[in-house]
Design a protein around this motif. Sequence first.
Motif, short mmCIF file in Angstrom:
data_model
loop_
_atom_site.label_atom_id
_atom_site.label_comp_id
_atom_site.label_asym_id
_atom_site.label_seq_id
_atom_site.Cartn_x
_atom_site.Cartn_y
_atom_site.Cartn_z
N TYR A 10 0.84 -1.20 0.00
CA TYR A 10 0.00 0.00 0.00
C TYR A 10 0.87 1.25 0.00
O TYR A 10 1.97 1.25 0.55
N GLN A 11 0.33 2.30 -0.61
CA GLN A 11 1.07 3.55 -0.72
C GLN A 11 0.21 4.69 -0.19
O GLN A 11 -0.96 4.82 -0.60
N LYS A 12 0.76 5.49 0.70
CA LYS A 12 0.05 6.69 1.17
C LYS A 12 0.18 7.77 0.09
O LYS A 12 1.29 8.02 -0.39
N VAL A 13 -0.95 8.36 -0.30
CA VAL A 13 -0.89 9.44 -1.31
C VAL A 13 -1.73 10.63 -0.84
O VAL A 13 -2.61 10.48 0.01
N LYS A 14 -1.42 11.79 -1.41
CA LYS A 14 -2.25 12.98 -1.17
C LYS A 14 -2.98 13.27 -2.47
O LYS A 14 -2.38 13.31 -3.54
N VAL A 15 -4.32 13.41 -2.39
CA VAL A 15 -5.12 13.69 -3.58
C VAL A 15 -5.65 15.13 -3.44
O VAL A 15 -6.17 15.50 -2.39
N GLU A 70 -6.65 19.10 0.15
CA GLU A 70 -5.86 17.85 0.04
C GLU A 70 -6.48 16.76 0.90
O GLU A 70 -6.87 16.99 2.04
N ASP A 75 -5.94 12.69 2.33
CA ASP A 75 -5.00 11.57 2.50
C ASP A 75 -5.69 10.29 2.08
O ASP A 75 -6.83 10.02 2.48
N ARG A 76 -5.03 9.50 1.29
CA ARG A 76 -5.56 8.19 0.89
C ARG A 76 -4.45 7.16 1.00
O ARG A 76 -3.26 7.49 0.89
N GLU A 77 -4.84 5.88 1.18
CA GLU A 77 -3.86 4.80 1.08
C GLU A 77 -4.38 3.86 0.00
O GLU A 77 -5.48 3.33 0.10
N TYR A 103 -0.36 -0.14 -4.03
CA TYR A 103 0.81 0.42 -4.72
C TYR A 103 0.59 0.22 -6.23
O TYR A 103 0.24 -0.89 -6.67
#
Length: 398
Positions: free
Chosen positions: A163-168, A175, A177-179, A182
């Motif tokens: 899994y990757q933490k991303v900012k959308v 902004e 936060d999502r996980e 990957y």
Amino acid sequence: MNNIVVIGGDGFCGWPTSLHLSRRGYDVTIVDNLSRRRIDDDLGAQSLTPITTIEDRITAWEEVSGRTIRFEMLDVAQEFDRLVSLLAELKPEAVVHFGEQRAAPYSMRGLTEKRYTVDNNINATHNLLAAIAGLDLDTHVVHLGTMGVYGYDGDGLEIPEGYQKVKVTGDDGTEFDREILYPTNPGSVYHMTKSMDQLLFQFYAKNDRMRITDLHQGIVWGTQTPETKLDERLINRFDYDGDYGTVLNRFLMQAAVGHPLTVHGTGGQTRAFIHIRDTVKCIQLAIENPPAHGDRVVIRNQMAETLRVRDLAELVANMTGVQVAYVNNPRNEAAENDLRVSNKSFRDLGLNPMTLQDGLLEETVEIAEKYSDRYVPQTVSAGSLWTKFQKPGVVSEV
Ligand code: NAD
């Protein structure tokens, strides 16, 4: 102790895993359609080690250990009703799913092999999930995925465990936060099926609250485990042909017969490795540490170390005294890549894996040299080109 079903239990990883679990008191049922042995025959390539029939393997195990392993000849991709009946009868604590076509070069040989790999792998995985959901079983699915789903053109950023933490950024600039899973970046049809498997798992974990562990495994090296060493009839397979053989096995064979080690391209491709002895330990750890109901899919990176192919060649060359030769690369892949991978989750569960530096000599002497009279040089060449834009590589050098 509860039942464990090992799909693909006659294969390179599945056989030693079945013995490892059986020795530790699990009641193991192997499900396999023996397609891997049929593909060997079709390719005219055989394991360097003399593997016996599945029946002889199981008889030998009973004689040596006093433990029984059941075998069901069953195609998980095609025989759905038989799969459902078996699972209804056994109600297994866990199903370990190794039952897929696993060679990237084989999946790129031609249209027949591409279609077979997709049909077989996707149907096998989906049939298993649908059967467990339909029967409403509380079975934990442990699947063997691959590090290859992440792709190999990384720039050295550490690859997390699935899994990757991303900012959308929303329309108004807010902004979130999502996980997310990957992003996959498959390099062959085989790796593409493993990427697609991940979505099937995500859906069944969410929709049916199924407990699923997906193990993103590196290249498995080594042949024997303490169990497969107990009797020669239990020996594990060693593939060195152009489709199923891994780069390390090819180097070991070339060294055993005094041929230069053929490195594709610059040898700057970095890959993750794990010894088969640690693979079987990881599977047991995964079975014994299942996710809770309602958890998302647990993804663990199952690897010990990363190494560049040219460094691997140097390691074998230094041990055996053979030369290294650089040849054209038949694969469509980055010439050089960095690979840093987190394997925290298995280390936290107590895994202390062995390294190539520790175990390579044993593999050279006890396997490659011991069985070198069974070596068939013609099978070493890679029969697959990745794209129509490539020129045939000079890879049938042996
Ligand atoms: P393998 O080909 O030796 O074993 C796979 C087994 O599954 C074979 O015995 C085959 O007959 C069986 N099988 C295939 N399709 C089936 C079907 N439809 N129904 C029933 N049985 C079926 O492969 P392996 O090296 O043991 O790999 C096992 C798993 O681990 C694969 O899913 C592979 O993607 C994964 N994996 C392997 C490696 C590696 O280095 N060997 C690395 C990463 C991931």
